[in-house]
Enzyme design. Structure first.
Site, PDB file in Angstrom:
ATOM      1  N   ARG A  22       0.911  -1.160  -0.003  1.00  6.99           N
ATOM      2  CA  ARG A  22       0.073  -0.076   0.111  1.00  6.99           C
ATOM      3  C   ARG A  22       0.931   1.254  -0.094  1.00  6.99           C
ATOM      4  O   ARG A  22       0.333   2.156  -0.700  1.00  6.99           O
ATOM      5  CB  ARG A  22      -0.987  -0.059   1.277  1.00  6.99           C
ATOM      6  CG  ARG A  22      -1.748   1.272   1.461  1.00  6.99           C
ATOM      7  CD  ARG A  22      -3.098   1.135   1.979  1.00  6.99           C
ATOM      8  NE  ARG A  22      -3.052   0.319   3.115  1.00  6.99           N
ATOM      9  CZ  ARG A  22      -2.453   0.453   4.234  1.00  6.99           C
ATOM     10  NH1 ARG A  22      -2.141   1.783   4.754  1.00  6.99           N
ATOM     11  NH2 ARG A  22      -2.568  -0.464   5.318  1.00  6.99           N
ATOM     12  N   TYR A  67     -13.835  17.749 -17.394  1.00  5.13           N
ATOM     13  CA  TYR A  67     -14.267  16.373 -17.500  1.00  5.13           C
ATOM     14  C   TYR A  67     -15.476  16.195 -16.417  1.00  5.13           C
ATOM     15  O   TYR A  67     -15.131  16.607 -15.257  1.00  5.13           O
ATOM     16  CB  TYR A  67     -13.079  15.544 -16.985  1.00  5.13           C
ATOM     17  CG  TYR A  67     -13.435  14.057 -16.781  1.00  5.13           C
ATOM     18  CD1 TYR A  67     -13.725  13.380 -18.010  1.00  5.13           C
ATOM     19  CD2 TYR A  67     -13.416  13.457 -15.779  1.00  5.13           C
ATOM     20  CE1 TYR A  67     -14.029  11.770 -17.943  1.00  5.13           C
ATOM     21  CE2 TYR A  67     -13.660  12.064 -15.578  1.00  5.13           C
ATOM     22  CZ  TYR A  67     -14.160  11.180 -16.635  1.00  5.13           C
ATOM     23  OH  TYR A  67     -14.454   9.978 -16.539  1.00  5.13           O
ATOM     24  N   ASP A  84      -4.921  19.181 -15.590  1.00  2.00           N
ATOM     25  CA  ASP A  84      -5.138  17.907 -16.065  1.00  2.00           C
ATOM     26  C   ASP A  84      -4.962  17.564 -17.507  1.00  2.00           C
ATOM     27  O   ASP A  84      -5.349  18.475 -18.341  1.00  2.00           O
ATOM     28  CB  ASP A  84      -6.842  17.620 -15.840  1.00  2.00           C
ATOM     29  CG  ASP A  84      -7.166  16.245 -16.471  1.00  2.00           C
ATOM     30  OD1 ASP A  84      -6.496  15.514 -17.166  1.00  2.00           O
ATOM     31  OD2 ASP A  84      -8.447  15.711 -15.881  1.00  2.00           O
ATOM     32  N   LYS A  96      -6.368   6.610 -20.089  1.00  5.75           N
ATOM     33  CA  LYS A  96      -6.629   6.941 -21.652  1.00  5.75           C
ATOM     34  C   LYS A  96      -5.377   6.822 -22.478  1.00  5.75           C
ATOM     35  O   LYS A  96      -5.131   5.605 -22.934  1.00  5.75           O
ATOM     36  CB  LYS A  96      -7.120   8.430 -21.574  1.00  5.75           C
ATOM     37  CG  LYS A  96      -7.954   8.896 -20.708  1.00  5.75           C
ATOM     38  CD  LYS A  96      -9.349   7.977 -20.832  1.00  5.75           C
ATOM     39  CE  LYS A  96     -10.298   8.280 -19.606  1.00  5.75           C
ATOM     40  NZ  LYS A  96     -10.804   9.610 -19.173  1.00  5.75           N
TER      41      LYS A  96
END
Ligand SMILES: *Cc1c(COP(=O)(O)O)cnc(C)c1O
Length: 391
Positions: free
Chosen positions: A53, A105, A177, A202
């Protein structure tokens, strides 16, 4: 040779040469360290890895790779783009005012408006392509400017350098972004941005088969905060997905080159089609953001939005495309067509959507790497009236 000497397309393949040897086998492909925990040699000593983690070798490699592409000192890999943005949110103080692009977005907008609100964040959406709008929206508690350029789905272009200069002269930070253009075409940190976030799902992973999200920065304090959030909330990318992301990034540059080339050909073809009333693409000379995009990016990307003449045409196209998929998402090798009104921006109230230009006649295309002639044929055929008999 340090990573700063290498071109981005080389870095995509080689990774960061300062960070090469994982093991003594000489493996050229980075191994998948599918281990939750790591044994300690003795009390008070660590191999550098304790528990996945916090840190995992495959993820560590990927994070340094993405950081090198963005010319950043620190990189973080999360299990999707939204998890990356959420982790950033968790580093913001309650009471912070954020100025956002209005061409954002849809999922990010939902996050700001729901969970962000609960966390005490205040958000104002403005057209960030005009710096005056940012200035007018600024308040004493404005600490963050959050932009996408090109925007989604209207392709508005924001001047990264000017926005960063304004942010810094007012004690704010700029977050970009960079999903649409990728570090291959645009490197916001070099233009003054403080943080880059991207959906690796993407272009970076690139095959519509993996979810991933990244944050990169040169700001030590932000990096430390993100490390704490990763450790505490546990949204980091698992080793197998890290491996897929590393593999995807190897071909990022060649994919993006081909995708941009295809996109330009499709734009040229759509411009002549009688059912298309307007095309939104940063490569169009007449588009508002053309000059700014040209000055800050190496290319125009492969996202194209366009308005058609009627809702009937929308229905016809979405039903008739054969090789293009009617699907959400973008950036992969497969060409996808999206209907923002019912897909990516379904959560935006209808009147607001229409006001912003996300009407029921708007379609968005993410261009893949197929042969451009086949894509053009598929689209123009689908646009034709009475096309059903001929299929
Ligand atoms: C898809 C996307 C996101 C969210 O990423 P996920 O990987 O789907 O969580 C954020 N920003 C932009 C611009 C996107 O296209």
């Amino acid at each position: 040779m340090t990573s700063t000497d290498l071109c981005t397309d080389t870095l995509c393949v080689t990774g960061n040469p300062e960070y090469k040897s994982f093991d003594s086998t000489g493996a050229v492909s980075v191994p998948i360290y599918q281990s939750a925990t790591f044994a300690h040699p003795e009390l008070g000593k660590s191999t550098g890895f304790d528990y996945s983690r916090l840190k995992n070798p495959t993820r560590d490699y990927l994070e340094k790779l993405v950081a090198s592409l963005d010319r950043a000192e620190y990189g973080f890999a999360f299990n999707c783009g939204m998890a990356a943005i959420t982790a950033l949110f968790d580093t913001f103080e309650s009471g912070t005012h954020v100025i956002c692009s209005d061409d954002l977005y849809g999922g990010t907008e939902r996050l700001f408006n729901t969970i962000g609100k609960k966390l005490g964040l205040e958000t104002t959406y403005v057209d960030t392509s005009d710096l005056e709008n940012i200035k007018n929206a600024s308040k004493s508690n404005t600490k963050i400017i959050y932009i996408e350029t090109p925007g989604n789905p209207l392709m508005k272009i924001t001047d990264i350098k000017k926005t960063a200069d304004y942010a810094h002269s007012h004690g704010m930070i700029l977050i970009v972004d960079n999903t649409f253009l990728t570090p291959y075409l645009q490197q916001p940190l070099l233009l003054g941005a403080d943080v880059v976030v991207q959906s690796g799902t993407k272009y970076l992973c690139g095959h519509n088969d993996t979810l991933a999200g990244f944050v990169t920065t040169n700001n030590k304090q932000i990096a430390e905060n993100l490390e704490f959030v990763t450790k505490t909330t546990g949204s980091a990318l698992p080793p197998f997905d890290c491996y897929l992301a590393i593999r995807g990034i190897k071909t990022l540059a060649v994919r993006v080159e081909r995708q941009c080339e295809n996109a330009q050909k499709i734009v040229d073809a759509l411009a002549k089609n009688k059912h298309i009333t307007k095309i939104l693409y940063p490569g169009l000379k007449e588009s508002k953001g053309y000059e700014v995009n040209k000055s800050q990016a190496k290319g125009n990307g492969s996202m194209i939005s366009f308005y058609v003449d009627s809702v009937q045409t929308v229905e016809r196209v979405l039903k008739s495309v054969k090789i293009i998929h009617f699907a959400e998402s973008l950036g992969g090798v497969d060409t996808l067509i999206t209907y923002p009104a019912t897909q990516t921006h379904a959560d935006v109230p209808e009147n607001e959507r229409n006001e912003r230009g996300i009407t029921d006649k708007l379609l968005r295309l993410s261009v893949g790497i197929e042969n451009a002639d086949d894509l053009i044929h598929d689209l123009t055929k689908a646009l034709e009236e009475n096309n059903y008999e001929s299929i």
